[in-house]
Write a protein that holds these residues in place. Structure first.
Motif, PDB file in Angstrom:
ATOM      1  N   MET A  83       3.235  -9.433  -5.907  1.00 11.55           N
ATOM      2  CA  MET A  83       2.158 -10.168  -5.235  1.00 11.55           C
ATOM      3  C   MET A  83       0.958 -10.367  -6.148  1.00 11.55           C
ATOM      4  SD  MET A  83       1.908  -8.499  -1.512  1.00 11.55           S
ATOM      5  CE  MET A  83       0.712  -9.646  -0.878  1.00 11.55           C
ATOM      6  N   ASN A  84       0.590  -9.295  -6.839  1.00 10.90           N
ATOM      7  CA  ASN A  84      -0.607  -9.395  -7.679  1.00 10.90           C
ATOM      8  C   ASN A  84      -0.434 -10.404  -8.808  1.00 10.90           C
ATOM      9  OD1 ASN A  84      -1.753  -7.548  -6.022  1.00 10.90           O
ATOM     10  ND2 ASN A  84      -2.006  -5.931  -7.538  1.00 10.90           N
ATOM     11  N   ALA A  85       0.811 -10.660  -9.194  1.00  9.54           N
ATOM     12  CA  ALA A  85       1.059 -11.646 -10.242  1.00  9.54           C
ATOM     13  C   ALA A  85       1.186 -13.056  -9.650  1.00  9.54           C
ATOM     14  CB  ALA A  85       2.323 -11.277 -11.006  1.00  9.54           C
ATOM     15  N   GLY A  86       1.213 -13.146  -8.322  1.00  8.41           N
ATOM     16  CA  GLY A  86       1.296 -14.463  -7.675  1.00  8.41           C
ATOM     17  C   GLY A  86       2.719 -14.965  -7.502  1.00  8.41           C
ATOM     18  N   PHE A  87       3.697 -14.099  -7.799  1.00  8.27           N
ATOM     19  CA  PHE A  87       5.105 -14.503  -7.632  1.00  8.27           C
ATOM     20  C   PHE A  87       5.548 -14.294  -6.196  1.00  8.27           C
ATOM     21  CE2 PHE A  87       5.033 -13.479 -12.192  1.00  8.27           C
ATOM     22  CZ  PHE A  87       5.626 -14.623 -12.700  1.00  8.27           C
ATOM     23  N   LEU A  88       6.650 -14.937  -5.844  1.00 14.33           N
ATOM     24  CA  LEU A  88       7.218 -14.728  -4.515  1.00 14.33           C
ATOM     25  C   LEU A  88       8.120 -13.506  -4.514  1.00 14.33           C
ATOM     26  CD1 LEU A  88       8.238 -18.354  -3.424  1.00 14.33           C
ATOM     27  CD2 LEU A  88       6.168 -17.092  -2.836  1.00 14.33           C
ATOM     28  N   ILE A  89       8.214 -12.864  -3.366  1.00 14.11           N
ATOM     29  CA  ILE A  89       9.163 -11.754  -3.171  1.00 14.11           C
ATOM     30  C   ILE A  89      10.553 -12.420  -3.056  1.00 14.11           C
ATOM     31  CG2 ILE A  89       9.739  -9.767  -1.679  1.00 14.11           C
ATOM     32  CD1 ILE A  89       6.828  -9.655  -2.870  1.00 14.11           C
ATOM     33  N   PRO A  90      11.603 -11.794  -3.613  1.00 16.56           N
ATOM     34  CA  PRO A  90      12.925 -12.435  -3.547  1.00 16.56           C
ATOM     35  C   PRO A  90      13.352 -12.765  -2.098  1.00 16.56           C
ATOM     36  CG  PRO A  90      12.973 -10.569  -5.032  1.00 16.56           C
ATOM     37  CD  PRO A  90      11.625 -10.547  -4.377  1.00 16.56           C
ATOM     38  N   ASP A  91      14.110 -13.857  -1.976  1.00 16.72           N
ATOM     39  CA  ASP A  91      14.501 -14.367  -0.665  1.00 16.72           C
ATOM     40  C   ASP A  91      15.213 -13.346   0.221  1.00 16.72           C
ATOM     41  OD1 ASP A  91      13.440 -16.882  -1.089  1.00 16.72           O
ATOM     42  OD2 ASP A  91      15.283 -17.656  -1.986  1.00 16.72           O
ATOM     43  N   ASP A  92      16.187 -12.618  -0.344  1.00 18.80           N
ATOM     44  CA  ASP A  92      16.965 -11.691   0.501  1.00 18.80           C
ATOM     45  C   ASP A  92      16.068 -10.610   1.092  1.00 18.80           C
ATOM     46  OD1 ASP A  92      16.625 -10.704  -2.034  1.00 18.80           O
ATOM     47  OD2 ASP A  92      18.647  -9.870  -2.240  1.00 18.80           O
ATOM     48  N   LYS A  93      15.161 -10.078   0.265  1.00 19.51           N
ATOM     49  CA  LYS A  93      14.229  -9.041   0.732  1.00 19.51           C
ATOM     50  C   LYS A  93      13.311  -9.619   1.814  1.00 19.51           C
ATOM     51  CE  LYS A  93      13.889  -5.018   0.088  1.00 19.51           C
ATOM     52  NZ  LYS A  93      15.167  -4.628   0.345  1.00 19.51           N
ATOM     53  N   THR A  94      12.777 -10.801   1.539  1.00 20.31           N
ATOM     54  CA  THR A  94      11.842 -11.440   2.474  1.00 20.31           C
ATOM     55  C   THR A  94      12.511 -11.689   3.826  1.00 20.31           C
ATOM     56  OG1 THR A  94      10.697 -12.494   0.644  1.00 20.31           O
ATOM     57  CG2 THR A  94      10.365 -13.474   2.800  1.00 20.31           C
ATOM     58  N   ARG A 103       0.825  -1.220   0.000  1.00 16.68           N
ATOM     59  CA  ARG A 103       0.000   0.000   0.000  1.00 16.68           C
ATOM     60  C   ARG A 103       0.852   1.260   0.000  1.00 16.68           C
ATOM     61  NH1 ARG A 103      -2.818  -2.449   4.266  1.00 16.68           N
ATOM     62  NH2 ARG A 103      -4.255  -3.925   3.349  1.00 16.68           N
ATOM     63  N   GLU A 104       2.146   1.091   0.315  1.00 14.80           N
ATOM     64  CA  GLU A 104       3.033   2.258   0.367  1.00 14.80           C
ATOM     65  C   GLU A 104       3.343   2.764  -1.029  1.00 14.80           C
ATOM     66  OE1 GLU A 104       6.426   0.982   2.633  1.00 14.80           O
ATOM     67  OE2 GLU A 104       5.157   0.443   4.336  1.00 14.80           O
ATOM     68  N   LYS A 105       3.267   4.078  -1.195  1.00 16.01           N
ATOM     69  CA  LYS A 105       3.510   4.662  -2.524  1.00 16.01           C
ATOM     70  C   LYS A 105       5.000   4.953  -2.705  1.00 16.01           C
ATOM     71  CE  LYS A 105      -1.007   5.183  -3.472  1.00 16.01           C
ATOM     72  NZ  LYS A 105      -1.316   3.756  -3.240  1.00 16.01           N
ATOM     73  N   THR A 106       5.781   3.917  -2.601  1.00 15.55           N
ATOM     74  CA  THR A 106       7.236   4.024  -2.766  1.00 15.55           C
ATOM     75  C   THR A 106       7.633   3.004  -3.843  1.00 15.55           C
ATOM     76  OG1 THR A 106       7.580   2.297  -1.119  1.00 15.55           O
ATOM     77  CG2 THR A 106       7.592   4.559  -0.307  1.00 15.55           C
ATOM     78  N   PRO A 107       8.847   3.124  -4.405  1.00 16.06           N
ATOM     79  CA  PRO A 107       9.254   2.124  -5.410  1.00 16.06           C
ATOM     80  C   PRO A 107       9.173   0.702  -4.844  1.00 16.06           C
ATOM     81  CG  PRO A 107      10.757   3.982  -5.435  1.00 16.06           C
ATOM     82  CD  PRO A 107       9.829   4.206  -4.275  1.00 16.06           C
ATOM     83  N   LEU A 108       9.578   0.513  -3.566  1.00 14.99           N
ATOM     84  CA  LEU A 108       9.528  -0.820  -2.963  1.00 14.99           C
ATOM     85  C   LEU A 108       8.068  -1.291  -2.828  1.00 14.99           C
ATOM     86  CD1 LEU A 108      10.972  -3.239  -1.638  1.00 14.99           C
ATOM     87  CD2 LEU A 108      10.806  -2.034   0.563  1.00 14.99           C
ATOM     88  N   GLY A 109       7.199  -0.382  -2.388  1.00 16.45           N
ATOM     89  CA  GLY A 109       5.773  -0.707  -2.241  1.00 16.45           C
ATOM     90  C   GLY A 109       5.161  -1.119  -3.580  1.00 16.45           C
ATOM     91  N   ARG A 110       5.501  -0.368  -4.623  1.00 14.00           N
ATOM     92  CA  ARG A 110       4.953  -0.685  -5.953  1.00 14.00           C
ATOM     93  C   ARG A 110       5.488  -2.013  -6.461  1.00 14.00           C
ATOM     94  NH1 ARG A 110       4.519   4.947  -6.564  1.00 14.00           N
ATOM     95  NH2 ARG A 110       6.729   5.204  -6.955  1.00 14.00           N
ATOM     96  N   TYR A 111       6.769  -2.264  -6.208  1.00 12.48           N
ATOM     97  CA  TYR A 111       7.390  -3.517  -6.647  1.00 12.48           C
ATOM     98  C   TYR A 111       6.724  -4.709  -5.951  1.00 12.48           C
ATOM     99  CZ  TYR A 111      10.700  -7.362  -6.742  1.00 12.48           C
ATOM    100  OH  TYR A 111      11.243  -8.607  -6.873  1.00 12.48           O
ATOM    101  N   ILE A 112       6.507  -4.574  -4.652  1.00 15.95           N
ATOM    102  CA  ILE A 112       5.875  -5.659  -3.895  1.00 15.95           C
ATOM    103  C   ILE A 112       4.451  -5.898  -4.386  1.00 15.95           C
ATOM    104  CG2 ILE A 112       4.987  -6.270  -1.582  1.00 15.95           C
ATOM    105  CD1 ILE A 112       7.668  -5.248  -0.467  1.00 15.95           C
ATOM    106  N   LYS A 113       3.739  -4.811  -4.631  1.00 16.51           N
ATOM    107  CA  LYS A 113       2.354  -4.931  -5.103  1.00 16.51           C
ATOM    108  C   LYS A 113       2.295  -5.693  -6.433  1.00 16.51           C
ATOM    109  CE  LYS A 113      -1.674  -2.162  -6.164  1.00 16.51           C
ATOM    110  NZ  LYS A 113      -2.259  -0.830  -6.171  1.00 16.51           N
ATOM    111  N   GLU A 114       3.155  -5.303  -7.369  1.00 19.39           N
ATOM    112  CA  GLU A 114       3.158  -5.966  -8.685  1.00 19.39           C
ATOM    113  C   GLU A 114       3.519  -7.440  -8.555  1.00 19.39           C
ATOM    114  OE1 GLU A 114       5.664  -3.989 -11.560  1.00 19.39           O
ATOM    115  OE2 GLU A 114       4.533  -2.126 -11.240  1.00 19.39           O
TER     116      GLU A 114
END
Ligand code: AMP
Length: 180
Positions: free
Chosen positions: A53-64, A40-51
């Protein structure tokens, strides 16, 4: 006590996680919930996570790992936790060697999960629940998360639970495995 709940979306692990949290007095943490908040955050990281998740992919391991470990530093998790949705890859599980008490794999068939989620979808609770994303998430589970189950099975602290039974039956079974 440190517990991990593994299961495909729709397996009922968040229901069980919340129940156990009340019964055992241990904090519950869902990685999916963290990411939905961040999306929900309007930041590059927030937008990246949203995209992602919405595609059903996993967030990269290091970030997670970075995000979940940061959360677990909070005082509410000091006496243990119930993790829902993490670790989801063997790389995450290997790096997260945190003295886990028990891991519960709540097993439901893909068909049952889709059936349950189709019902839930009408409520429109989650923006990332398109059929395409659900199918992708299920396939990610089989490819990336099934090996996590084997990882913990080899460690000897994995319990496989039939997730197609009644909620209370599943709950009692988990408590019994924990000696409660
Ligand atoms: P969930 O609510 O557990 O179904 O998670 C929703 C979404 O959040 C997933 O489809 C992933 O995009 C992301 N996610 C949650 N947990 C993890 C994890 N441990 N590793 C990578 N991505 C995750």
């Amino acid at each position: 006590m440190k517990l991990i709940l593994i299961g495909i979306q729709g397996s009922g692990k968040s229901t069980q996680g919340n129940l156990l949290s009340q019964q055992l007095g241990i904090s519950y943490l869902s990685s999916g919930h963290i990411f939905r908040d961040m999306a929900r955050e309007k930041t590059p990281l927030g937008r990246y996570i949203k995209e992602t998740m919405n595609a059903g992919f996993l967030i990269p391991d290091d970030k997670t790992l970075e995000i979940v470990e940061e959360y677990l530093k909070k005082s509410e998790y000091k006496n243990g936790y119930i993790l829902d949705g993490f670790p989801r890859t063997v790389a995450q599980a290997k790096k997260f060697a945190n003295g886990i008490t028990a891991v519960f794999y709540i097993k439901v068939s893909d068909k049952e999960a889709l059936w349950r989620l189709a019902g839930r979808d009408e409520e429109g609770v989650r923006e990332d629940n398109t059929l395409k994303a659900l199918m992708k998430r299920i396939s990610e589970f089989h490819i990336k998360t099934k090996p996590v189950i084997e990882f913990y099975r080899e460690k000897g602290n994995l319990y496989e639970i039939d997730g197609e039974k009644d909620v209370n039956v599943i709950n009692r079974e988990i408590l019994q495995k924990l000696g409660k």
